[in-house]
Design an enzyme around this catalytic site. Structure first.
Site, short mmCIF file in Angstrom:
data_model
loop_
_atom_site.label_atom_id
_atom_site.label_comp_id
_atom_site.label_asym_id
_atom_site.label_seq_id
_atom_site.Cartn_x
_atom_site.Cartn_y
_atom_site.Cartn_z
N HIS A 176 1.48 -13.69 -6.99
CA HIS A 176 1.94 -13.05 -5.75
C HIS A 176 2.67 -14.11 -4.90
O HIS A 176 2.24 -15.25 -4.84
CB HIS A 176 0.75 -12.48 -4.98
CG HIS A 176 1.12 -11.66 -3.78
ND1 HIS A 176 1.54 -12.24 -2.59
CD2 HIS A 176 1.13 -10.33 -3.59
CE1 HIS A 176 1.80 -11.26 -1.73
NE2 HIS A 176 1.57 -10.10 -2.30
N CYS A 215 6.07 -8.47 -4.99
CA CYS A 215 5.71 -7.94 -3.67
C CYS A 215 7.00 -7.79 -2.87
O CYS A 215 7.58 -8.78 -2.41
CB CYS A 215 4.73 -8.85 -2.95
SG CYS A 215 4.34 -8.25 -1.29
N HIS A 241 4.02 -4.62 -5.62
CA HIS A 241 3.61 -4.23 -4.26
C HIS A 241 4.82 -3.59 -3.60
O HIS A 241 5.86 -4.23 -3.45
CB HIS A 241 3.18 -5.46 -3.45
CG HIS A 241 1.80 -5.92 -3.74
ND1 HIS A 241 1.23 -6.98 -3.07
CD2 HIS A 241 0.86 -5.46 -4.60
CE1 HIS A 241 -0.01 -7.16 -3.52
NE2 HIS A 241 -0.25 -6.26 -4.45
N ASP A 283 1.80 -1.35 -0.55
CA ASP A 283 1.18 -2.54 0.05
C ASP A 283 0.85 -2.18 1.49
O ASP A 283 0.41 -1.08 1.75
CB ASP A 283 2.14 -3.73 -0.11
CG ASP A 283 1.42 -5.08 -0.08
OD1 ASP A 283 0.19 -5.10 0.03
OD2 ASP A 283 2.10 -6.11 -0.17
N HIS A 284 1.10 -3.05 2.41
CA HIS A 284 0.71 -2.79 3.79
C HIS A 284 1.35 -1.50 4.30
O HIS A 284 2.49 -1.19 3.96
CB HIS A 284 1.11 -3.96 4.68
CG HIS A 284 0.65 -5.27 4.15
ND1 HIS A 284 1.28 -6.45 4.43
CD2 HIS A 284 -0.38 -5.58 3.34
CE1 HIS A 284 0.66 -7.44 3.82
NE2 HIS A 284 -0.35 -6.94 3.15
N TYR A 298 -3.96 -2.01 6.11
CA TYR A 298 -4.71 -1.27 5.09
C TYR A 298 -5.43 -0.06 5.65
O TYR A 298 -6.45 0.37 5.13
CB TYR A 298 -5.70 -2.21 4.37
CG TYR A 298 -5.00 -3.16 3.43
CD1 TYR A 298 -4.73 -2.78 2.13
CD2 TYR A 298 -4.55 -4.41 3.87
CE1 TYR A 298 -4.06 -3.63 1.27
CE2 TYR A 298 -3.87 -5.27 3.01
CZ TYR A 298 -3.64 -4.87 1.71
OH TYR A 298 -2.97 -5.71 0.87
MN LIG Z 1 1.89 -8.12 -1.30
#
Ligand SMILES: [Mn+2]
Length: 321
Positions: A176, A215, A241, A283-284, A298
């Site tokens: 990552h 990501c 991600h 992801d976020h 999250y």
């Molecule tokens: Mn990420």
């Protein structure tokens, strides 16, 4: 085939049901830190087996482990690093035994992903996380500075010990990126922050198990043409991600999946074009009205929109199932 997964924490939360209700039955899991019995370590077979079983009992197949045992001595090249690396080797061996194909790791020293604001206003009163290099606390870490050369050397040492184990176990190690992708931060260098550096990672210890986590929130800050970079990385991508940002590496904010700088549909098309065969997770996400921002990025409800948006892109590119 690209498959949609969600991050499912090892301890049950409402997301365990919400994800299933959205049609997601693939889990990106953590490590069993909260359910160890006496003398167990998170990398041991018994607690990993129980964790996997708990996911399966809830209807999930565990596809990726996205959590790490302590690794800071390995990253800094300190005494005790061999014990940390031994633990990773044990984890990889046990993941192989359990048929968990991907381990997502990172090479961020001292601190992990970093934001300077966890409640930045976004669309319609939702909140997102953001980063401004001018606002990084002076006392972020008490550790001494470390150079990029040291981090590369320590990573090389780590990979030469772990990748042969990963190969025997059939488990892909998936790097990552550093978040944010800048260097240094309060004297702490970071190396997994540019696309050339990623190609250096892949070339330094060639292996089918030496792979990357794409990501998007970080990679899109490294390039203005993310779909082209996805095509160049191709089969080296083992995990995705899916998220977006707006801004530059030293000053950015996260966005709703449909509102950032990146052409998300073109990214989805690129994954299809390279024959990506693995899982992609939101992801976020923004924290929306009525939800808690206690675990910024999250929150539960924000994921529902993300999953639906991603499902729509997937069907647009891959066709309806
Ligand atoms: Mn990420």
């Amino acid at each position: 085939m690209l498959r949609i997964a969600e991050f499912i924490s090892p301890t049950p939360t409402p997301v365990w049901k919400l994800a299933r209700q959205c049609g997601v039955d693939l889990a990106v899991g953590g490590l069993p830190f909260d359910s160890l019995e006496a003398n167990e370590r998170v990398v041991d077979l018994a607690p990993l087996t129980r964790m996997k079983q708990a996911y399966e009992d809830a209807g999930f197949t565990l596809e990726v482990i996205e959590s790490r045992p302590p690794l800071n001595k390995a990253k800094r090249g300190l005494a005790g690093r061999d014990e940390e690396i031994d633990a990773v080797c044990t984890l990889l061996e046990n993941m192989g035994k359990l048929g968990i194909p991907v381990w997502c790791y990172e090479w961020m020293t001292d601190f992990n992903w970093l934001r300077t604001n966890l409640a930045t206003p976004s669309r319609g009163g939702s909140v997102v996380t953001s980063f401004d290099a001018n606002d990084v606390p002076a006392d972020l870490t008490s550790n001494p500075p470390i150079s990029e050369d040291e981090l590369w050397a320590n990573l090389d040492y780590f990979l030469r010990r772990t990748l042969p184990v990963a190969e025997r176990a059939g488990v892909k190690m998936s790097m990552h990126p550093d978040d944010p992708p800048i260097t240094p931060i309060r004297g702490v260098s970071r190396i997994m922050r540019t696309i050339p550096n990623y190609h250096r990672l892949l070339e330094m210890v060639p292996s089918d198990m030496n792979t990357i986590t794409l990501c998007q929130g970080n990679f899109t800050l490294m390039t203005d043409d993310l779909p082209a970079e996805i095509r160049r990385f191709g089969k080296k991508i083992s995990f995705v991600h899916f998220r977006d940002v707006e801004g530059v590496p030293t000053q950015f904010r996260e966005t709703w999946h449909d509102a950032g700088k990146t052409d998300m549909l073109a990214c989805m098309q690129a994954y299809k074009d390279v024959g990506f065969d693995g899982v992609l997770r939101p992801d976020h996400v923004p924290t929306v009205e009525g939800d808690s921002n206690s675990n910024a990025g999250y929150s539960a409800f924000g994921r529902l929109y993300a999953i639906g948006y991603i499902r729509g892109l997937q069907e647009a590119v891959y066709g309806t199932p």
